[in-house]
Scaffold this motif. Structure first.
Motif, PDB file in Angstrom:
ATOM      1  N   GLU A  25     -26.720  48.091   3.605  1.00 40.22           N
ATOM      2  CA  GLU A  25     -25.479  48.875   3.591  1.00 40.22           C
ATOM      3  C   GLU A  25     -24.735  48.754   2.261  1.00 40.22           C
ATOM      4  N   THR A  26     -23.782  49.680   2.069  1.00 38.65           N
ATOM      5  CA  THR A  26     -23.052  49.777   0.796  1.00 38.65           C
ATOM      6  C   THR A  26     -22.297  48.500   0.445  1.00 38.65           C
ATOM      7  N   ARG A  27     -21.981  47.695   1.463  1.00 39.18           N
ATOM      8  CA  ARG A  27     -21.149  46.517   1.146  1.00 39.18           C
ATOM      9  C   ARG A  27     -21.928  45.482   0.311  1.00 39.18           C
ATOM     10  N   TYR A  28     -23.244  45.642   0.265  1.00 41.33           N
ATOM     11  CA  TYR A  28     -24.030  44.703  -0.544  1.00 41.33           C
ATOM     12  C   TYR A  28     -24.291  45.263  -1.935  1.00 41.33           C
ATOM     13  N   ARG A  29     -24.092  44.408  -2.921  1.00 38.66           N
ATOM     14  CA  ARG A  29     -24.479  44.794  -4.290  1.00 38.66           C
ATOM     15  C   ARG A  29     -25.918  44.293  -4.481  1.00 38.66           C
ATOM     16  N   VAL A  30     -26.838  45.258  -4.662  1.00 36.17           N
ATOM     17  CA  VAL A  30     -28.274  44.900  -4.628  1.00 36.17           C
ATOM     18  C   VAL A  30     -28.940  45.210  -5.961  1.00 36.17           C
ATOM     19  N   ILE A  31     -29.775  44.270  -6.408  1.00 37.85           N
ATOM     20  CA  ILE A  31     -30.643  44.522  -7.564  1.00 37.85           C
ATOM     21  C   ILE A  31     -32.086  44.415  -7.081  1.00 37.85           C
ATOM     22  N   SER A 289     -46.512  46.125   8.793  1.00 40.15           N
ATOM     23  CA  SER A 289     -45.746  44.871   8.876  1.00 40.15           C
ATOM     24  C   SER A 289     -44.736  44.770   7.741  1.00 40.15           C
ATOM     25  N   ALA A 290     -45.111  45.313   6.582  1.00 36.60           N
ATOM     26  CA  ALA A 290     -44.172  45.290   5.445  1.00 36.60           C
ATOM     27  C   ALA A 290     -42.917  46.086   5.812  1.00 36.60           C
ATOM     28  N   ILE A 291     -43.122  47.285   6.348  1.00 38.56           N
ATOM     29  CA  ILE A 291     -41.975  48.140   6.688  1.00 38.56           C
ATOM     30  C   ILE A 291     -41.171  47.515   7.835  1.00 38.56           C
ATOM     31  N   ASN A 292     -41.890  47.029   8.849  1.00 35.72           N
ATOM     32  CA  ASN A 292     -41.174  46.501  10.024  1.00 35.72           C
ATOM     33  C   ASN A 292     -40.397  45.226   9.712  1.00 35.72           C
ATOM     34  N   SER A 293     -40.970  44.344   8.875  1.00 30.90           N
ATOM     35  CA  SER A 293     -40.229  43.117   8.563  1.00 30.90           C
ATOM     36  C   SER A 293     -38.986  43.451   7.742  1.00 30.90           C
ATOM     37  N   ALA A 294     -39.119  44.439   6.818  1.00 29.49           N
ATOM     38  CA  ALA A 294     -37.954  44.849   6.012  1.00 29.49           C
ATOM     39  C   ALA A 294     -36.874  45.444   6.918  1.00 29.49           C
ATOM     40  N   LYS A 295     -37.332  46.217   7.903  1.00 27.56           N
ATOM     41  CA  LYS A 295     -36.359  46.829   8.820  1.00 27.56           C
ATOM     42  C   LYS A 295     -35.580  45.745   9.566  1.00 27.56           C
ATOM     43  N   GLU A 296     -36.300  44.707  10.022  1.00 28.52           N
ATOM     44  CA  GLU A 296     -35.632  43.629  10.761  1.00 28.52           C
ATOM     45  C   GLU A 296     -34.643  42.886   9.871  1.00 28.52           C
ATOM     46  N   LEU A 297     -35.035  42.622   8.623  1.00 28.83           N
ATOM     47  CA  LEU A 297     -34.113  41.897   7.745  1.00 28.83           C
ATOM     48  C   LEU A 297     -32.868  42.749   7.452  1.00 28.83           C
ATOM     49  N   ASN A 302     -27.229  43.708   7.786  1.00 32.22           N
ATOM     50  CA  ASN A 302     -26.189  44.726   7.992  1.00 32.22           C
ATOM     51  C   ASN A 302     -25.242  44.336   9.122  1.00 32.22           C
ATOM     52  N   ARG A 303     -25.754  43.575  10.071  1.00 34.70           N
ATOM     53  CA  ARG A 303     -24.881  43.113  11.158  1.00 34.70           C
ATOM     54  C   ARG A 303     -23.859  42.106  10.628  1.00 34.70           C
ATOM     55  N   GLY A 304     -24.310  41.336   9.647  1.00 37.60           N
ATOM     56  CA  GLY A 304     -23.389  40.494   8.886  1.00 37.60           C
ATOM     57  C   GLY A 304     -22.855  39.262   9.584  1.00 37.60           C
ATOM     58  N   ILE A 305     -23.416  38.903  10.733  1.00 36.53           N
ATOM     59  CA  ILE A 305     -22.902  37.693  11.411  1.00 36.53           C
ATOM     60  C   ILE A 305     -24.043  36.701  11.668  1.00 36.53           C
ATOM     61  N   ARG A 311     -31.700  34.303  12.304  1.00 37.37           N
ATOM     62  CA  ARG A 311     -31.780  35.586  13.028  1.00 37.37           C
ATOM     63  C   ARG A 311     -33.009  36.392  12.588  1.00 37.37           C
ATOM     64  N   TYR A 312     -33.306  36.331  11.293  1.00 44.54           N
ATOM     65  CA  TYR A 312     -34.490  37.057  10.785  1.00 44.54           C
ATOM     66  C   TYR A 312     -35.766  36.456  11.394  1.00 44.54           C
ATOM     67  N   ARG A 313     -35.810  35.136  11.456  1.00 43.35           N
ATOM     68  CA  ARG A 313     -36.992  34.466  12.063  1.00 43.35           C
ATOM     69  C   ARG A 313     -37.151  34.920  13.516  1.00 43.35           C
TER      70      ARG A 313
END
Ligand SMILES: Cc1cc2nc3c(=O)[nH]c(=O)nc-3n(C[C@H](O)[C@H](O)[C@H](O)COP(=O)(O)OP(=O)(O)OC[C@H]3O[C@@H](n4cnc5c(N)ncnc54)[C@H](O)[C@@H]3O)c2cc1C
Length: 390
Positions: A25-31, A289-297, A302-305, A311-313
């Motif tokens: 999400e936009t709240r993260y500054r990502v490189i 698996s690459a796409i699905n693991s990225a989706k989970e992370l 994005n949930r931020g809590i 939670r990722y594990r």
């Protein structure tokens, strides 16, 4: 000058890294840093470029459709499975999409929003833990740059610098994958999966893409190139046509052999895709698996809590378990006696029409098109000489 500070640094923009970069999400500054260049030159990931049903489902879950210009000719829906030891051949239905892998990667990158700072043609040299997060040093245009980030994501594939730095003891079984490209000269383009325990305890494959024929395989690190050439000779004897090499490419490919091989990261370090060991040990299919693991992370962040790592594990447990089940399936594919039994049983194989089911070594029952070819007339089918199909 102040060193830039980001919330998230993503190393690698393959299917895993690009998906995460798109979804944060936009709240993260990502490189995001990747060694591929924008055009056709420079590094390209060697790959069979087959999008499996699971990967199609993962893309569909984002309501994404594939642009036509990344697809290649022909589209395939069956795999010719060849066992060089038992001299058996079977056809199995597969619903893959055949595409140009480099264009696929570039398309995934092209849909990353502009708010993400993308550095192409940049190679990450080192990553280090600091007081406030991580420092990332990368080479870009002949200069070394350093940035800081709160979270570090290793999406840098099989030879991940992030995994090697933070988890040097978590080594995982790996092979050298070699692929060669040739002009396509088979009259009937086909997709094959090849087992030859004498040269590798993993598998090889061949596929056609836009009138080019690709032959590749995963080989143990002890004399991989010799093994590759030995296998090519065997395949030539049964009708494979190689000819002039257009290009040769090689890279590591991981093959998890225990649940412990999957490594999600901790304390602000995250591993996604193949860097986490998330690749099928039976088929070496890793895009889903690459796409699905990225989706989970992305969902976790994005949930931020809560504790993101924990939670990722938890969120990737079912994905890891699914891949673990594939470890259990491996003996039925890779143990020569069990594979022979499975192939002989014909379970789930396609019943081929007469000309494809003949025993090609027997000149009396040789398929008509091969007979024509022996007479020097074009138009043969891709008969596998000396192989039993039924
Ligand atoms: C020969 C071969 C054939 C395959 N065929 C298939 C197939 O047909 N279908 C399938 O589903 N899977 C296939 N796989 C597996 C699949 O390619 C991978 O599992 C999948 O690409 C993993 O995606 P990823 O994003 O995790 O990593 P990758 O796709 O490997 O992407 C890693 C990215 O990180 C970048 N990178 C790496 N190191 C650095 C660094 N130091 N600095 C900056 N950038 C870096 C690379 O440029 C790359 O873009 C194949 C693998 C191999 C080796």
């Amino acid at each position: 000058m102040m060193t830039p500070m980001y919330d998230v640094a993503i190393i690698g923009l393959g299917p895993a890294g690009s998906t995460l970069a798109r979804l944060l999400e936009t709240r993260y500054r990502v490189i995001a840093i990747d060694k591929k260049s924008a055009g056709e030159n420079g590094f390209q990931k060697p790959c069979g470029g087959l999008i499996s049903g699971d990967a199609q489902k993962a893309l569909a879950s984002f309501d994404l459709t594939l642009p036509k210009d990344i697809l290649v000719d022909p589209q395939i829906f069956a795999v010719k499975t060849i066992d060089l030891k038992s001299r058996l051949i079977r056809h199995y239905q597969r619903c893959y999409i055949n595409l140009d892998r480099h264009r696929f990667d570039r398309w995934l990158e092209s849909i990353i929003p502009d708010r993400v700072e993308v550095h192409q043609n940049s190679s990450c040299i080192s990553v280090e833990r600091t007081e406030k997060g991580f420092s990332v040093s990368y080479a870009e245009g002949g200069k070394t740059q350093t940035v800081f980030a709160r979270y570090l994501v290793g999406a840098d594939g099989a030879n991940s610098v992030v995994r090697r730095t933070f988890y040097p003891a978590r080594k995982i079984r790996h092979y050298l994958s070699i692929q060669q490209w040739f002009p396509e000269t088979h009259p009937n383009p086909f997709y094959s999966c090849i087992f030859d325990p004498e040269t590798s305890d993993c598998c090889s494959w061949s596929i056609s893409k836009n009138r080019q024929f690709i032959f590749g395989g995963a080989f143990p690190l002890d004399h991989p190139r010799e093994r590759f050439e030995r296998q090519k000779k065997k395949l030539e004897q049964i009708g494979f046509r190689f000819g002039k090499v257009v290009k040769t490419e090689a890279c590591l490919v991981l093959r998890p052999s225990s649940f412990r091989d999957f490594c999600c990261g901790r304390d602000g370090v995250f591993l996604i895709g193949e860097a986490a060991g998330l690749i099928s040990p039976s088929s070496l299919e890793g895009i889903s698996s690459a796409i699905n693991s990225a989706k989970e992370l992305s969902r976790v962040m994005n949930r931020g809590i809560g504790d993101f790592n924990q939670r990722y594990r938890a969120k990737t447990r079912s994905l890891r378990f699914k891949l673990f089940l594939k470890i259990l399936k491996c003996p039925f594919m890779y143990q020569p006696f069990l594979r022979k039994l499975v192939m002989k049983s014909g379970i789930q194989s396609i019943k081929m029409t007469a000309s494809e089911t003949e025993y090609f070594g027997n000149t009396e029952s040789i398929c008509p098109s091969v007979r024509l070819a022996r007479l020097g007339i074009n138009g043969e089918r891709d008969g596998m000489k000396g192989f039993r199909n039924k």
